[in-house]
Design a protein around this motif. Structure first.
Motif, PDB file in Angstrom:
ATOM      1  N   UNK A   1      43.576 -18.218  -5.215  1.00 17.98           N
ATOM      2  CA  UNK A   1      44.905 -17.965  -5.767  1.00 17.98           C
ATOM      3  C   UNK A   1      45.346 -16.536  -5.495  1.00 17.98           C
ATOM      4  N   UNK A   2      44.466 -15.587  -5.748  1.00 19.55           N
ATOM      5  CA  UNK A   2      44.823 -14.177  -5.557  1.00 19.55           C
ATOM      6  C   UNK A   2      45.093 -13.880  -4.091  1.00 19.55           C
ATOM      7  N   UNK A   3      44.305 -14.456  -3.207  1.00 19.74           N
ATOM      8  CA  UNK A   3      44.544 -14.265  -1.782  1.00 19.74           C
ATOM      9  C   UNK A   3      45.905 -14.833  -1.379  1.00 19.74           C
ATOM     10  N   UNK A   4      46.253 -15.994  -1.926  1.00 20.23           N
ATOM     11  CA  UNK A   4      47.568 -16.576  -1.642  1.00 20.23           C
ATOM     12  C   UNK A   4      48.693 -15.692  -2.151  1.00 20.23           C
ATOM     13  N   UNK A   5      48.432 -14.962  -3.217  1.00 19.17           N
ATOM     14  CA  UNK A   5      49.419 -14.019  -3.751  1.00 19.17           C
ATOM     15  C   UNK A   5      49.568 -12.788  -2.866  1.00 19.17           C
ATOM     16  N   UNK A   6      48.621 -12.585  -1.944  1.00 15.25           N
ATOM     17  CA  UNK A   6      48.728 -11.466  -1.007  1.00 15.25           C
ATOM     18  C   UNK A   6      47.783 -10.310  -1.253  1.00 15.25           C
ATOM     19  N   UNK A   7      46.669 -10.575  -1.926  1.00 16.52           N
ATOM     20  CA  UNK A   7      45.729  -9.515  -2.262  1.00 16.52           C
ATOM     21  C   UNK A   7      44.319  -9.892  -1.845  1.00 16.52           C
ATOM     22  N   UNK A   8      43.537  -8.893  -1.417  1.00 18.88           N
ATOM     23  CA  UNK A   8      42.107  -9.076  -1.255  1.00 18.88           C
ATOM     24  C   UNK A   8      41.460  -9.132  -2.634  1.00 18.88           C
ATOM     25  N   UNK A   9      40.215  -9.542  -2.673  1.00 20.28           N
ATOM     26  CA  UNK A   9      39.508  -9.696  -3.947  1.00 20.28           C
ATOM     27  C   UNK A   9      38.168  -8.980  -3.885  1.00 20.28           C
ATOM     28  N   UNK A  10      37.847  -8.257  -4.936  1.00 24.65           N
ATOM     29  CA  UNK A  10      36.530  -7.642  -5.113  1.00 24.65           C
ATOM     30  C   UNK A  10      35.906  -8.248  -6.359  1.00 24.65           C
ATOM     31  N   UNK A  11      34.687  -8.738  -6.207  1.00 22.06           N
ATOM     32  CA  UNK A  11      33.975  -9.379  -7.310  1.00 22.06           C
ATOM     33  C   UNK A  11      33.095  -8.336  -8.002  1.00 22.06           C
ATOM     34  N   UNK A  12      33.400  -8.080  -9.270  1.00 19.80           N
ATOM     35  CA  UNK A  12      32.638  -7.089 -10.031  1.00 19.80           C
ATOM     36  C   UNK A  12      31.343  -7.660 -10.597  1.00 19.80           C
ATOM     37  N   UNK A  13      31.165  -8.987 -10.522  1.00 21.90           N
ATOM     38  CA  UNK A  13      29.950  -9.598 -11.036  1.00 21.90           C
ATOM     39  C   UNK A  13      30.214 -10.477 -12.242  1.00 21.90           C
ATOM     40  N   UNK A  14      29.289 -10.467 -13.173  1.00 26.95           N
ATOM     41  CA  UNK A  14      29.370 -11.301 -14.372  1.00 26.95           C
ATOM     42  C   UNK A  14      30.543 -10.877 -15.253  1.00 26.95           C
ATOM     43  N   UNK A  15      30.906 -11.774 -16.159  1.00 27.55           N
ATOM     44  CA  UNK A  15      32.035 -11.522 -17.040  1.00 27.55           C
ATOM     45  C   UNK A  15      31.854 -10.234 -17.832  1.00 27.55           C
ATOM     46  N   UNK A  16      30.638  -9.930 -18.213  1.00 25.98           N
ATOM     47  CA  UNK A  16      30.358  -8.717 -18.985  1.00 25.98           C
ATOM     48  C   UNK A  16      30.686  -7.440 -18.220  1.00 25.98           C
ATOM     49  N   UNK A  17      30.804  -7.539 -16.891  1.00 27.19           N
ATOM     50  CA  UNK A  17      31.135  -6.366 -16.088  1.00 27.19           C
ATOM     51  C   UNK A  17      32.631  -6.085 -16.063  1.00 27.19           C
ATOM     52  N   UNK A  18      33.415  -6.889 -16.769  1.00 26.43           N
ATOM     53  CA  UNK A  18      34.855  -6.670 -16.811  1.00 26.43           C
ATOM     54  C   UNK A  18      35.254  -5.320 -17.373  1.00 26.43           C
ATOM     55  N   UNK A  19      34.364  -4.681 -18.127  1.00 33.45           N
ATOM     56  CA  UNK A  19      34.681  -3.351 -18.662  1.00 33.45           C
ATOM     57  C   UNK A  19      34.921  -2.343 -17.546  1.00 33.45           C
ATOM     58  N   UNK A  20      34.389  -2.608 -16.359  1.00 36.87           N
ATOM     59  CA  UNK A  20      34.476  -1.633 -15.269  1.00 36.87           C
ATOM     60  C   UNK A  20      35.888  -1.437 -14.739  1.00 36.87           C
TER      61      UNK A  20
END
Length: 228
Positions: A179-198
């Protein structure tokens, strides 16, 4: 009345994006989704009748519904509401869905959350706890609303902006990435949900226009609030 946005009813494979919240982020996600060919089911807390102007703008690919219908109709659901409203979401309607959490913690707006203050959890983990039968991915939380419709570029563009995701389910993250790529953006995966603080509020990645390398660097430079 027929649902023109429901391509699956016509035998066409097309993701329906459910959007909970019609504020800045929700409305901009709806605009971008429609512009790149997705169907949208959008809901807010005030009822479908309050969304007539937005639906008129979005056109036949969009429909205003209640929260439960937006969740049930969607292949992927974007939750863009204040985090103190998460407990009001009808969890059963979200069961089995990929849910993108666009929330951030603003104590002056949301009230105090002790578990967020002591950093023992994150906003997306709170949403996952409530929507226990869903697959939550933290996404669209480190970009200003206006940028969602203006900063997208074709894949392969130099310095293409990257958005960051985190989640515990790999298949859900793959769907979020598409979905994000279709919106026109690259994606970086930060890991597990707990890493969302980053990439939460006040971190280097929050709101910054970064490419993939810059986003990865910003994640590595993130510091807990208690260490700032």
């Amino acid at each position: 009345m027929s649902a023109p946005w429901n391509n699956r009813a016509r035998g066409v494979h097309m993701t329906v994006v459910g959007i909970i919240g019609s504020g800045n982020i929700g409305a901009q996600v709806a605009r971008r989704a429609v512009s790149v060919g997705y169907d949208v089911a959008i809901a807010n807390s005030r009822g479908p009748q309050t969304l007539e102007g937005l639906i008129e703008e979005l056109g036949p690919r969009a429909r205003a519904v209640d929260v439960e219908e937006a969740a049930r109709a969607a292949d992927v659901v974007v939750v863009a509401i204040p985090i103190d409203k998460y407990p009001q979401l009808p969890a059963d309607a979200f069961a089995g869905k990929v849910v993108l959490d666009a929330g951030n913690y603003y104590p002056d707006w949301n009230g105090r959350f002790p578990a967020l203050d002591d950093e023992s959890t994150t906003t997306a983990e709170l949403l996952q706890e409530h929507l226990s039968a869903s697959h939550v991915v933290k996404a669209f939380s480190n970009i200003a609303a206006a940028d969602i419709t203006t900063d997208g570029q074709p894949a392969g563009s130099p310095s293409r902006r990257a958005l960051i995701i985190a989640g515990d389910d790999e298949a859900a993250k793959e769907q979020a990435t598409r979905l994000i790529n279709a919106f026109g953006f690259d994606v970086v995966d930060a890991g597990k949900l707990a890493e969302g603080w980053r990439y939460q509020r006040d971190t280097p990645a929050y709101g910054a226009r970064l490419d993939v390398d810059g986003a990865r660097r910003a994640l590595s430079e993130a510091r807990r609030y208690r260490d700032m």
